[in-house]
Write an enzyme that holds these catalytic residues in place. Structure first.
Site, short mmCIF file in Angstrom:
data_model
loop_
_atom_site.label_atom_id
_atom_site.label_comp_id
_atom_site.label_asym_id
_atom_site.label_seq_id
_atom_site.Cartn_x
_atom_site.Cartn_y
_atom_site.Cartn_z
N GLU A 49 -4.62 9.92 123.42
CA GLU A 49 -4.99 8.70 122.71
C GLU A 49 -6.41 8.32 123.14
OE1 GLU A 49 -3.44 7.01 120.26
OE2 GLU A 49 -5.24 5.77 120.35
N CYS A 79 -8.07 17.44 119.24
CA CYS A 79 -7.55 16.19 118.67
C CYS A 79 -8.22 14.95 119.30
CB CYS A 79 -6.03 16.19 118.79
SG CYS A 79 -5.29 15.19 117.52
N HIS A 172 -3.88 20.90 117.39
CA HIS A 172 -3.43 21.35 118.72
C HIS A 172 -3.08 22.83 118.68
CE1 HIS A 172 -2.77 17.34 120.63
NE2 HIS A 172 -2.69 16.96 119.37
N GLU A 174 -2.73 24.71 121.26
CA GLU A 174 -1.91 24.99 122.45
C GLU A 174 -0.42 24.82 122.16
OE1 GLU A 174 -3.56 22.25 121.90
OE2 GLU A 174 -2.37 20.56 122.66
N1 GLN Z 1 -4.60 9.54 117.09
C1 GLN Z 1 -5.09 9.89 118.39
C2 GLN Z 1 -6.39 9.17 118.72
O1 GLN Z 1 -6.94 8.54 117.88
C3 GLN Z 1 -5.28 11.40 118.51
C4 GLN Z 1 -3.94 12.10 118.35
C5 GLN Z 1 -3.82 13.37 119.14
O2 GLN Z 1 -4.57 13.64 120.07
N2 GLN Z 1 -2.80 14.12 118.81
O3 GLN Z 1 -6.85 9.24 119.80
#
Ligand code: GLN
Length: 199
Positions: A49, A79, A172, A174
């Protein structure tokens, strides 16, 4: 000196990256303090996050250390990690490293429940490979600069990019056991097995 990859482990999905590096036979270590960066030759910024990561990076003093580390060493972001590498995350709560000339729309792929696994074609160095990728509340790359090389698209939008020595992914790999992007980002470290295991 044994070459090692660091995995930022403040928050989020970092363990699966270690498994990929283990499979590749590359030494790795979790990074929670600036001092750990002295012992590594590349860094993974995992998913998680990005608003929480911003707070923890600030508190740990790691933010500035990663910016200077990235000057000389490759970073792979997945991500939330991609969001942290962007020029602009379009969200005041996220303070990015500005390592990739891209702008991001966070959570563009919807909610957790909209997560999906997709098959993508990756084009890199005249090689084309088909891989599976998991998108979870994925960010969307809404702009990319001239120096940013798009190596995979999802539905016409860039989802894997390389710029200089850094690689960023909106998904992702991984979670599907895909090591291709770790190999691309850390090519010099992985191919230098002599250096890897020399005393
Ligand atoms: N929605 C997350 C963010 O804004 C990212 C999601 C993820 O890493 N799978 O940080």
């Amino acid at each position: 000196m044994v070459k090692k990859i660091g995995i930022l482990a403040l928050q989020g999905n970092f363990q699966k990256h270690k498994l990929i590096l283990d499979q590749l036979g590359v030494e790795s270590t979790y990074v929670r303090y600036s001092s750990s960066l002295d012992d590594v030759n590349g860094l993974i910024i995992p998913g998680g996050e990005s608003t929480t990561m911003t707070k923890l990076l600030d508190r740990s003093g790691l933010f500035e250390s990663i910016v200077s580390f990235a000057d000389k060493n490759p970073i792979l972001g997945t991500c939330a990690g991609l969001i942290m590498m962007a020029n602009n995350a379009m969200d005041d709560r996220v303070n990015t490293f500005k390592l990739l000339d891209i702008d991001i729309e966070r959570n563009a792929s919807g909610r957790q429940i909209d997560s999906l696994v997709e098959s993508l074609t990756v084009s890199y160095d005249n090689i084309q490979k088909r891989i599976d990728a998991t998108f979870i509340r994925a960010p969307k790359i809404i702009r990319h600069g001239k120096n940013v090389n798009v190596i995979a698209y999802y539905k016409g939008t860039p989802c894997a990019v390389k710029s200089g020595k850094h690689v960023g992914l909106s998904f992702h790999p991984e979670l599907n056991g895909v090591s291709l992007f770790h190999e691309i980002a850390f090519n010099n470290i992985i191919n230098n097995k002599e250096g890897l295991h020399a005393a």
